[in-house]
Motif scaffolding. Structure first.
Motif, PDB file in Angstrom:
ATOM      1  N   SER A  55     -14.823   5.823  17.108  1.00 57.23           N
ATOM      2  CA  SER A  55     -15.211   4.981  15.973  1.00 57.23           C
ATOM      3  C   SER A  55     -14.070   4.956  14.972  1.00 57.23           C
ATOM      4  O   SER A  55     -13.290   5.910  14.872  1.00 57.23           O
ATOM      5  CB  SER A  55     -16.483   5.525  15.309  1.00 57.23           C
ATOM      6  N   THR A  56     -13.972   3.869  14.270  1.00 58.52           N
ATOM      7  CA  THR A  56     -12.929   3.740  13.256  1.00 58.52           C
ATOM      8  C   THR A  56     -13.309   2.641  12.289  1.00 58.52           C
ATOM      9  O   THR A  56     -14.057   1.712  12.634  1.00 58.52           O
ATOM     10  CB  THR A  56     -11.568   3.404  13.892  1.00 58.52           C
ATOM     11  N   ASP A  57     -12.798   2.739  11.073  1.00 63.16           N
ATOM     12  CA  ASP A  57     -12.911   1.628  10.139  1.00 63.16           C
ATOM     13  C   ASP A  57     -11.806   0.633  10.442  1.00 63.16           C
ATOM     14  O   ASP A  57     -10.683   1.016  10.800  1.00 63.16           O
ATOM     15  CB  ASP A  57     -12.762   2.121   8.690  1.00 63.16           C
ATOM     16  N   VAL A  58     -12.126  -0.651  10.321  1.00 64.07           N
ATOM     17  CA  VAL A  58     -11.158  -1.717  10.597  1.00 64.07           C
ATOM     18  C   VAL A  58     -11.000  -2.562   9.337  1.00 64.07           C
ATOM     19  O   VAL A  58     -11.991  -3.034   8.769  1.00 64.07           O
ATOM     20  CB  VAL A  58     -11.614  -2.606  11.773  1.00 64.07           C
ATOM     21  N   LEU A  59      -9.758  -2.713   8.888  1.00 69.01           N
ATOM     22  CA  LEU A  59      -9.463  -3.510   7.698  1.00 69.01           C
ATOM     23  C   LEU A  59      -9.158  -4.949   8.099  1.00 69.01           C
ATOM     24  O   LEU A  59      -8.379  -5.190   9.029  1.00 69.01           O
ATOM     25  CB  LEU A  59      -8.258  -2.939   6.943  1.00 69.01           C
ATOM     26  N   GLU A  60      -9.785  -5.893   7.415  1.00 69.64           N
ATOM     27  CA  GLU A  60      -9.478  -7.314   7.597  1.00 69.64           C
ATOM     28  C   GLU A  60      -8.538  -7.706   6.464  1.00 69.64           C
ATOM     29  O   GLU A  60      -8.928  -7.753   5.303  1.00 69.64           O
ATOM     30  CB  GLU A  60     -10.757  -8.148   7.532  1.00 69.64           C
ATOM     31  N   ILE A  61      -7.272  -7.955   6.798  1.00 69.57           N
ATOM     32  CA  ILE A  61      -6.247  -8.245   5.792  1.00 69.57           C
ATOM     33  C   ILE A  61      -5.965  -9.745   5.775  1.00 69.57           C
ATOM     34  O   ILE A  61      -5.679 -10.344   6.813  1.00 69.57           O
ATOM     35  CB  ILE A  61      -4.953  -7.454   6.072  1.00 69.57           C
ATOM     36  N   GLY A  62      -6.065 -10.340   4.587  1.00 74.76           N
ATOM     37  CA  GLY A  62      -5.718 -11.753   4.428  1.00 74.76           C
ATOM     38  C   GLY A  62      -4.214 -11.871   4.269  1.00 74.76           C
ATOM     39  O   GLY A  62      -3.691 -11.892   3.159  1.00 74.76           O
ATOM     40  N   LEU A  63      -3.520 -11.972   5.386  1.00 71.83           N
ATOM     41  CA  LEU A  63      -2.059 -11.941   5.379  1.00 71.83           C
ATOM     42  C   LEU A  63      -1.503 -13.252   4.848  1.00 71.83           C
ATOM     43  O   LEU A  63      -1.818 -14.327   5.347  1.00 71.83           O
ATOM     44  CB  LEU A  63      -1.554 -11.695   6.805  1.00 71.83           C
ATOM     45  N   THR A  64      -0.675 -13.171   3.813  1.00 69.92           N
ATOM     46  CA  THR A  64      -0.034 -14.370   3.278  1.00 69.92           C
ATOM     47  C   THR A  64       1.129 -14.779   4.182  1.00 69.92           C
ATOM     48  O   THR A  64       1.715 -13.941   4.860  1.00 69.92           O
ATOM     49  CB  THR A  64       0.472 -14.115   1.843  1.00 69.92           C
ATOM     50  N   PRO A  65       1.485 -16.082   4.222  1.00 69.31           N
ATOM     51  CA  PRO A  65       2.493 -16.556   5.180  1.00 69.31           C
ATOM     52  C   PRO A  65       3.852 -15.870   5.048  1.00 69.31           C
ATOM     53  O   PRO A  65       4.588 -15.771   6.029  1.00 69.31           O
ATOM     54  CB  PRO A  65       2.603 -18.054   4.851  1.00 69.31           C
ATOM     55  N   ASN A  66       4.197 -15.383   3.844  1.00 66.56           N
ATOM     56  CA  ASN A  66       5.515 -14.782   3.660  1.00 66.56           C
ATOM     57  C   ASN A  66       5.616 -13.368   4.231  1.00 66.56           C
ATOM     58  O   ASN A  66       6.710 -12.873   4.470  1.00 66.56           O
ATOM     59  CB  ASN A  66       5.869 -14.743   2.172  1.00 66.56           C
ATOM     60  N   ARG A  67       4.482 -12.701   4.475  1.00 62.38           N
ATOM     61  CA  ARG A  67       4.524 -11.313   4.905  1.00 62.38           C
ATOM     62  C   ARG A  67       4.422 -11.185   6.423  1.00 62.38           C
ATOM     63  O   ARG A  67       3.567 -10.489   6.966  1.00 62.38           O
ATOM     64  CB  ARG A  67       3.413 -10.518   4.221  1.00 62.38           C
ATOM     65  N   ALA A  68       5.343 -11.828   7.125  1.00 60.29           N
ATOM     66  CA  ALA A  68       5.361 -11.729   8.583  1.00 60.29           C
ATOM     67  C   ALA A  68       5.619 -10.305   9.032  1.00 60.29           C
ATOM     68  O   ALA A  68       5.176  -9.884  10.101  1.00 60.29           O
ATOM     69  CB  ALA A  68       6.440 -12.660   9.144  1.00 60.29           C
ATOM     70  N   ASP A  69       6.340  -9.522   8.217  1.00 61.41           N
ATOM     71  CA  ASP A  69       6.669  -8.137   8.588  1.00 61.41           C
ATOM     72  C   ASP A  69       5.436  -7.258   8.677  1.00 61.41           C
ATOM     73  O   ASP A  69       5.462  -6.207   9.332  1.00 61.41           O
ATOM     74  CB  ASP A  69       7.622  -7.547   7.544  1.00 61.41           C
ATOM     75  N   ALA A  70       4.332  -7.662   8.028  1.00 60.54           N
ATOM     76  CA  ALA A  70       3.129  -6.827   7.982  1.00 60.54           C
ATOM     77  C   ALA A  70       2.098  -7.231   9.028  1.00 60.54           C
ATOM     78  O   ALA A  70       0.962  -6.770   8.980  1.00 60.54           O
ATOM     79  CB  ALA A  70       2.504  -6.890   6.590  1.00 60.54           C
ATOM     80  N   ALA A  71       2.485  -8.074   9.990  1.00 63.20           N
ATOM     81  CA  ALA A  71       1.530  -8.557  10.994  1.00 63.20           C
ATOM     82  C   ALA A  71       1.391  -7.575  12.150  1.00 63.20           C
ATOM     83  O   ALA A  71       1.415  -7.961  13.327  1.00 63.20           O
ATOM     84  CB  ALA A  71       1.961  -9.928  11.511  1.00 63.20           C
ATOM     85  N   SER A  72       1.250  -6.295  11.840  1.00 65.10           N
ATOM     86  CA  SER A  72       1.085  -5.262  12.859  1.00 65.10           C
ATOM     87  C   SER A  72       0.663  -3.969  12.172  1.00 65.10           C
ATOM     88  O   SER A  72       0.729  -3.847  10.950  1.00 65.10           O
ATOM     89  CB  SER A  72       2.400  -5.033  13.616  1.00 65.10           C
ATOM     90  N   HIS A  73       0.241  -2.990  12.971  1.00 63.79           N
ATOM     91  CA  HIS A  73      -0.083  -1.679  12.405  1.00 63.79           C
ATOM     92  C   HIS A  73       1.163  -1.026  11.821  1.00 63.79           C
ATOM     93  O   HIS A  73       1.105  -0.391  10.753  1.00 63.79           O
ATOM     94  CB  HIS A  73      -0.691  -0.780  13.485  1.00 63.79           C
ATOM     95  N   LEU A  74       2.304  -1.172  12.498  1.00 59.02           N
ATOM     96  CA  LEU A  74       3.549  -0.617  11.982  1.00 59.02           C
ATOM     97  C   LEU A  74       3.916  -1.247  10.648  1.00 59.02           C
ATOM     98  O   LEU A  74       4.336  -0.547   9.711  1.00 59.02           O
ATOM     99  CB  LEU A  74       4.678  -0.832  12.999  1.00 59.02           C
ATOM    100  N   GLY A  75       3.760  -2.561  10.537  1.00 62.33           N
ATOM    101  CA  GLY A  75       4.098  -3.248   9.292  1.00 62.33           C
ATOM    102  C   GLY A  75       3.258  -2.774   8.121  1.00 62.33           C
ATOM    103  O   GLY A  75       3.764  -2.569   7.016  1.00 62.33           O
TER     104      GLY A  75
END
Length: 803
Positions: free
Chosen positions: A161-181
């Motif tokens: 089990s785990t909590d899952v965050l739904e992130i509203g990613l803005t178009p400029n933050r391509a670097d954050a489109a992953s767990h590593l980001g």
């Protein structure tokens, strides 16, 4: 975008609660829009324990039921069970009173105390399907375990089990489109170290399946890497990998495809696996195919290429639309034993165009078209290869081929400390500025008293200017740590006009709402076809969108007409036919010297005036209904009555053009059926579009009120026979000039054309309201005023006064 908390902890260790992490991410610009709880078994088997059947005897009142006594750990409870295989001495799974079960294919239910055919039952011995573990309902689940009675069933079944965050990613933050980001931001926010999975153990096992790679278009494919793996066994993924994907809302497919998806969501690097036995000549060519080439994608749809798409090909044909979608026949199947694994960096522009051209939006294209990390492909390739060997067996059967002729360089940005202090509004110590930037992997070099050079890795495609560096400092430092000053001041002088445009717009909105109009907000993007098919719009003035989301949203609107008609059509199609709408919005036009943007106000009126009633039959709306609204609106803004000109031109069937002096302020009239048909509206629509920017300039603020006259108003009526071409506007102007300050209002209460009048004539029945604010009007003054009016009508428009 979804990220799982337990996976984030693989990159960075933290003890903060999910809510605290969500708050920190939101404050730093990665807005968390929601938190979900994922459990590999729905409900987490809370309240379900391991038990032991101590006794089992037939039910005295039912042939198919058994009465059992079950030890659930420190307590022995009676349970009535209908399973044919229940027996004394079994280890079973027991849902205790209060437990909620989520069965396969059914609704969740709660276990309650019950009396079944006269026997008390405090719980339920569960079958596989009742626990949500499978589909079997042949009997209860019998366990082979030494675990103590009362042990939570979640421990036995190893529920994840785990909590899952739904992130509203803005178009400029391509670097954050992953767990590593996301972990990179947490590293800076929590001041913790970040650990990447180790790939030191990667090794090449043999060179039995080498592949040659050729990149013909290095501009669109700056980096292309790959390797081969042989003797792999395609099959289901292990539980941990399936649960990882399910937590992110993805369906597991097989271990190879699942691992490529894992790397994509974990590291942000899309990968693609080809069945190497289907690659002709063991050769990969990155190029563009001729226009008109037919390519069949994995969804088995044939697509005609435009010649601009970047393709991954073998010696004979296309295998994959690069960075977007694979082709049929080259993908991994159950019979695949040798794969070629691709890891590349593609130009965002070519991926964006190809994705838009074919209406294909995939997880890979989402990342490539925004900009991936050009330094990630080889690391991701090694990580994937090691996992494939672990989960699918096989061996690495080629060296990593890495074609990277012109490495993407880091960004170098000059930053001044004074600009940091000025834009943030607070003096942040230089040491803290450096620490923040270095925690974001931004190197500080050539530091001096005045500033420094920031060296930014290319995966941060959104950090290319000094202002971007300052924004990075502020979002990690914390907006909440920049306190407002006790005294407000500005470093520049600005004009403060007396008119408050927001206040005026609000008052007009109030007025329209009070008259039954609903405000709407429509998209500024619209269909190019509207301008192409409409004679009143200039197709050459359409502002075309470069990175279109779709053809239906391909240009900026030149008018509020068509987006409003779409709203009318939506409501009419749902049986709401009596509609009154207004909208404040912008229009856009391309001109020789650039672009022009204007603010407009639109009004839409259609259907009946009022609901059907026993008092009177329903009547359709008419032109005066919408024109009177425009008059009240202008009066609210304290704008003089405009001049009007009758027109019969697109988009109207008929309309009035409104002018203040020589300046056109808008039009109001009945829309042509040809225009409404374009938006699939099949009833009459009255429409007004006013130039709101110009009205604001002409508005003299809110209407000023004055004392009501103590002296009575006098009404006098006249009937004029005039030429058909003479408009009421012309009559009104003559009356205002001749009547002077005593004439307060003029109205028309009847218009007649037909028999008893000569050809080309019409009769107006007019009412005139006279009033003096300082004294009571005498008959002499009234007669003198009316005589002046009649002579003016006779002289200026050749009116015949009917006495």
């Amino acid at each position: 975008m979804k990220v799982a908390i337990n996976r984030l902890k693989e990159f960075i260790s933290f003890e903060e609660s999910t809510e605290e992490i969500a708050d920190k991410l939101t404050q730093s610009g990665l807005e968390v829009e929601g938190i979900e709880r994922f459990e590999s078994i729905s409900g987490g088997l809370e309240g379900v324990v391991i038990g032991e059947v101590l006794s089992c005897s037939p039910h005295p009142n039912a042939d198919r039921l058994k009465v059992t006594t079950v030890d659930i750990g420190g307590e022995e409870v009676p349970i009535v069970c209908g399973a044919p295989n229940v027996a004394q001495g079994q280890k079973v799974v027991v849902a205790t009173v209060g437990a909620q079960l989520c069965p396969n294919g059914g609704e969740a239910f709660t276990i309650k105390k019950a009396k079944i055919r006269g026997e008390v039952s405090h719980g339920m011995i569960c079958a596989e399907d009742e626990l949500g573990l499978g589909k079997s309902h042949d009997g209860i689940l019998v366990l082979d375990t030494e675990m103590d009675n009362g042990t939570p069933a979640s421990d036995y079944f190893q529920i994840e089990s785990t909590d899952v965050l739904e992130i509203g990613l803005t178009p400029n933050r391509a670097d954050a489109a992953s767990h590593l980001g996301v972990a990179r931001d947490l590293k800076a926010l929590l001041k913790k170290d970040l650990a990447l999975p180790d790939v030191e153990g990667f090794q090449v096992d043999d060179h039995s399946r080498p592949v040659s790679i050729e990149v013909e278009d290095a501009a669109d494919c700056p980096r292309y890497a790959g390797l081969t793996l042989s003797n792999v066994k395609v099959g289901p993924s292990p539980e941990w990998l399936q649960n990882y994907l399910k937590a992110l809302g993805l369906e597991p497919i097989n271990n190879i495809v699942d691992l490529t998806n894992f790397i994509l969501h974990d590291l942000g690097q899309p990968l693609h696996a080809f069945d190497l036995d289907q690659v002709a000549g063991d050769k990969i060519i990155v190029k563009k195919l001729p226009k008109g080439t037919v390519f069949t994608t994995l969804d088995e749809k044939e697509r005609k290429l435009s010649g601009e798409e970047l393709m991954i090909c073998d010696e004979n044909h296309g295998l994959c639309m690069a960075g977007i979608f694979g082709g049929v026949g080259s993908g991994v199947t159950q019979s695949t034993s040798t794969i070629f694994l691709e890891s590349a960096y593609f130009s965002p522009d070519v991926i964006r165009k190809g994705s838009l051209q074919h209406g294909l939006k995939t997880d890979a294209s989402f990342r490539f078209e925004r900009g991936t990390d050009p330094n990630m492909p080889v690391y991701a390739l090694k990580r994937a290869a090691m996992l494939i060997k672990e989960l699918a067996g096989g061996k690495v059967s080629s060296e990593i081929i890495d074609l990277y002729p012109k490495p993407v360089e880091d960004f170098e940005i000059d930053v001044k400390y004074r600009n940091i202090d000025r834009l943030i509004g607070k003096n942040i110590p230089k040491e803290e500025v450096k620490a923040i930037l270095e925690s974001l992997d931004i190197q500080v070099a050539d530091a001096s008293e005045g500033g420094f050079k920031a060296i930014v890795k290319p995966y941060r495609v959104d950090v290319t200017r000094e202002a971007d560096i300052i924004e990075e400092i502020l979002r990690i430092y914390g907006f909440e740590n920049v306190l407002l000053s006790d005294t407000y001041q500005s470093s520049y002088l600005a004009e403060h006009p007396a008119k408050d445009s927001n206040k005026l717009q609000f008052r007009v909105s109030e007025l329209l709402s009070g008259m039954g109009y609903y405000e709407m907000m429509t998209n500024s993007l619209t269909k190019p076809g509207y301008a192409e098919q409409s004679t009143h719009l200039d197709e050459g003035q359409s502002v075309e969108i470069v990175n279109k989301l779709s053809e239906d949203l391909g240009v900026m609107r030149q008018t509020l007409l068509f987006t409003g008609l779409e709203v009318l059509a939506h409501n009419i199609n749902r049986r709401q036919k009596d509609l009154r709408f207004f909208e404040f919005g912008s229009t856009y036009h391309k001109e020789e010297e650039g672009y022009r943007e204007e603010s407009h106000l639109s009004l839409f009126l259609t259907g009946d005036r009022a609901d059907e009633s026993w008092l009177e039959p329903s009547k359709p709306v008419a032109f005066p209904d919408i024109y009177s609204v425009v008059e009240k609106l202008l009066d609210k803004l304290n704008i003089q009555t405009p001049e009007v000109e009758i027109i019969h031109e697109s988009p109207f069937d008929y309309a009035l053009k409104l002018k203040l002096g020589k300046k056109e302020i808008g039009t109001v009239g009945l829309l042509s059926p040809k225009i409404t048909k374009q938006a699939e509206v099949k009833q009459e629509v009255f429409f007004a579009e006013l130039r709101w920017d110009y009205l604001l300039k002409k508005a003299s603020g809110l209407k000023k009120y004055q004392e009501i006259s103590k002296f009575p108003e006098v009404r006098r009526d006249l009937s004029l026979v005039i030429d058909k071409e003479v408009t009421f506007d012309a009559v009104r102007k003559i009356a205002e000039k001749a009547g002077g300050k005593l004439l307060k209002h003029i109205g028309v209460f009847d218009v007649y054309q037909g028999e008893n009048l000569e050809q080309g004539k019409k009769a107006y029945a007019l009412s005139f309201f006279l009033q003096d604010n300082e004294k009571t009007l005498t008959d002499k003054i009234i007669d003198k005023s009316m005589d002046r009016l009649m002579k003016s009508f006779e002289k200026e428009i050749g009116a015949l006064i009917r006495k």
